[in-house]
Design a protein around this motif. Structure first.
Motif, PDB file in Angstrom:
ATOM      1  N   THR A 160       0.672  10.111  -5.388  1.00 42.49           N
ATOM      2  CA  THR A 160       2.118  10.138  -5.660  1.00 42.49           C
ATOM      3  C   THR A 160       2.597   8.764  -6.116  1.00 42.49           C
ATOM      4  OG1 THR A 160       2.434  11.881  -4.040  1.00 42.49           O
ATOM      5  CG2 THR A 160       4.387  10.614  -4.652  1.00 42.49           C
ATOM      6  N   PHE A 161       2.132   7.723  -5.451  1.00 46.42           N
ATOM      7  CA  PHE A 161       2.505   6.359  -5.824  1.00 46.42           C
ATOM      8  C   PHE A 161       2.101   6.068  -7.260  1.00 46.42           C
ATOM      9  CE2 PHE A 161       1.524   1.888  -6.394  1.00 46.42           C
ATOM     10  CZ  PHE A 161       2.689   1.277  -5.954  1.00 46.42           C
ATOM     11  N   LEU A 162       0.858   6.353  -7.590  1.00 47.66           N
ATOM     12  CA  LEU A 162       0.363   6.071  -8.938  1.00 47.66           C
ATOM     13  C   LEU A 162       1.101   6.885  -9.994  1.00 47.66           C
ATOM     14  CD1 LEU A 162      -3.454   5.763  -8.199  1.00 47.66           C
ATOM     15  CD2 LEU A 162      -1.844   3.917  -8.701  1.00 47.66           C
ATOM     16  N   ALA A 163       1.405   8.136  -9.684  1.00 46.35           N
ATOM     17  CA  ALA A 163       2.141   8.975 -10.633  1.00 46.35           C
ATOM     18  C   ALA A 163       3.563   8.456 -10.832  1.00 46.35           C
ATOM     19  CB  ALA A 163       2.160  10.427 -10.151  1.00 46.35           C
ATOM     20  N   THR A 164       4.187   8.022  -9.761  1.00 44.01           N
ATOM     21  CA  THR A 164       5.563   7.524  -9.830  1.00 44.01           C
ATOM     22  C   THR A 164       5.659   6.246 -10.659  1.00 44.01           C
ATOM     23  OG1 THR A 164       6.050   8.482  -7.669  1.00 44.01           O
ATOM     24  CG2 THR A 164       7.530   6.738  -8.439  1.00 44.01           C
ATOM     25  N   TYR A 165       4.686   5.365 -10.510  1.00 42.41           N
ATOM     26  CA  TYR A 165       4.749   4.056 -11.160  1.00 42.41           C
ATOM     27  C   TYR A 165       3.759   3.895 -12.318  1.00 42.41           C
ATOM     28  CZ  TYR A 165       7.672   2.937  -7.201  1.00 42.41           C
ATOM     29  OH  TYR A 165       8.679   2.945  -6.273  1.00 42.41           O
ATOM     30  N   GLN A 166       3.282   5.016 -12.855  1.00 39.20           N
ATOM     31  CA  GLN A 166       2.277   4.979 -13.919  1.00 39.20           C
ATOM     32  C   GLN A 166       2.728   4.151 -15.121  1.00 39.20           C
ATOM     33  OE1 GLN A 166       1.117   8.860 -15.277  1.00 39.20           O
ATOM     34  NE2 GLN A 166      -0.520   8.081 -16.553  1.00 39.20           N
ATOM     35  N   THR A 167       3.943   4.360 -15.586  1.00 33.81           N
ATOM     36  CA  THR A 167       4.456   3.630 -16.753  1.00 33.81           C
ATOM     37  C   THR A 167       4.563   2.149 -16.458  1.00 33.81           C
ATOM     38  OG1 THR A 167       5.682   5.596 -17.415  1.00 33.81           O
ATOM     39  CG2 THR A 167       6.345   3.503 -18.422  1.00 33.81           C
ATOM     40  N   LYS A 168       5.114   1.808 -15.301  1.00 32.15           N
ATOM     41  CA  LYS A 168       5.254   0.398 -14.921  1.00 32.15           C
ATOM     42  C   LYS A 168       3.892  -0.285 -14.770  1.00 32.15           C
ATOM     43  CE  LYS A 168       7.638  -3.190 -13.447  1.00 32.15           C
ATOM     44  NZ  LYS A 168       8.412  -4.000 -14.356  1.00 32.15           N
ATOM     45  N   LEU A 169       2.955   0.404 -14.128  1.00 29.02           N
ATOM     46  CA  LEU A 169       1.612  -0.152 -13.943  1.00 29.02           C
ATOM     47  C   LEU A 169       0.926  -0.371 -15.277  1.00 29.02           C
ATOM     48  CD1 LEU A 169       0.443   1.942 -10.858  1.00 29.02           C
ATOM     49  CD2 LEU A 169       0.939  -0.504 -10.895  1.00 29.02           C
TER      50      LEU A 169
END
Length: 174
Positions: A160-169
């Motif tokens: 969930t964390f990675l999906a939420t911040y995928q663009t930022k990462l």
């Protein structure tokens, strides 16, 4: 045993605010700084437990994430920054100086295990307690830490964390 870092002297180092000039011009901010300083000083003198000084949910999550990624450098007292929350009247951690990530294979136990504290790189006992180790003397903090470890070790949490911040990462890694 592995040392968390160089010898810390958190019990005697100066407590200094950011933006001293701005602080001195604003009586409300100055009063908040004095409250924060008194809280931290009471903790350093072992007069108050962690849960009466710090937002232990936020610190527990920081410690758990630190364990997950091996970024113990951020927890040295000299690298810690605090925000005094005037609503909760507690200190909150500000993640700062996030370098020095260790491969998990070289970690010698989680922060709460006691395996990472107590002996300097020279093999001599620590002359001063490590700041991060002091939290584990408070049963309320330790319970929050275990809860945070359970939360972040759930594969769904990281997904969930990675999906939420995928663009930022993606923008940070390019």
């Amino acid at each position: 045993r592995h040392i968390l870092g160089c010898q810390e002297i958190y019990t005697s180092s100066a407590i200094e605010p950011y933006g001293l000039n701005k602080l001195m011009k604003n009586p409300e901010l100055l009063q908040q700084f004095e409250k924060a300083k008194n809280l931290l000083e009471s903790y350093r003198r072992e007069q108050l437990p962690a849960h009466q000084v710090f937002d232990i949910k936020k610190f527990a999550k920081l410690f758990a994430i630190t364990d997950l990624f091996g970024n113990y450098h951020a927890l040295y007292y000299s690298n810690m920054r605090f925000y005094y929350n005037p609503v909760t009247t507690l200190l909150e951690p500000l993640a700062y100086d996030n370098e020095g990530i260790e491969p998990l294979s070289t970690s010698y136990g989680l922060l709460g295990s006691g395996e990472r504290i107590g002996v300097a790189s020279t093999g001599t006992p620590q002359l001063d307690k490590l700041f991060s180790s002091t939290f584990f003397q408070d049963p309320a903090f330790y319970a929050e830490y275990i809860h945070a470890l359970e939360e972040i070790s759930d594969p769904a949490y990281l997904d969930t964390f990675l999906a939420t911040y995928q663009t930022k990462l993606a923008s940070l890694s390019s």
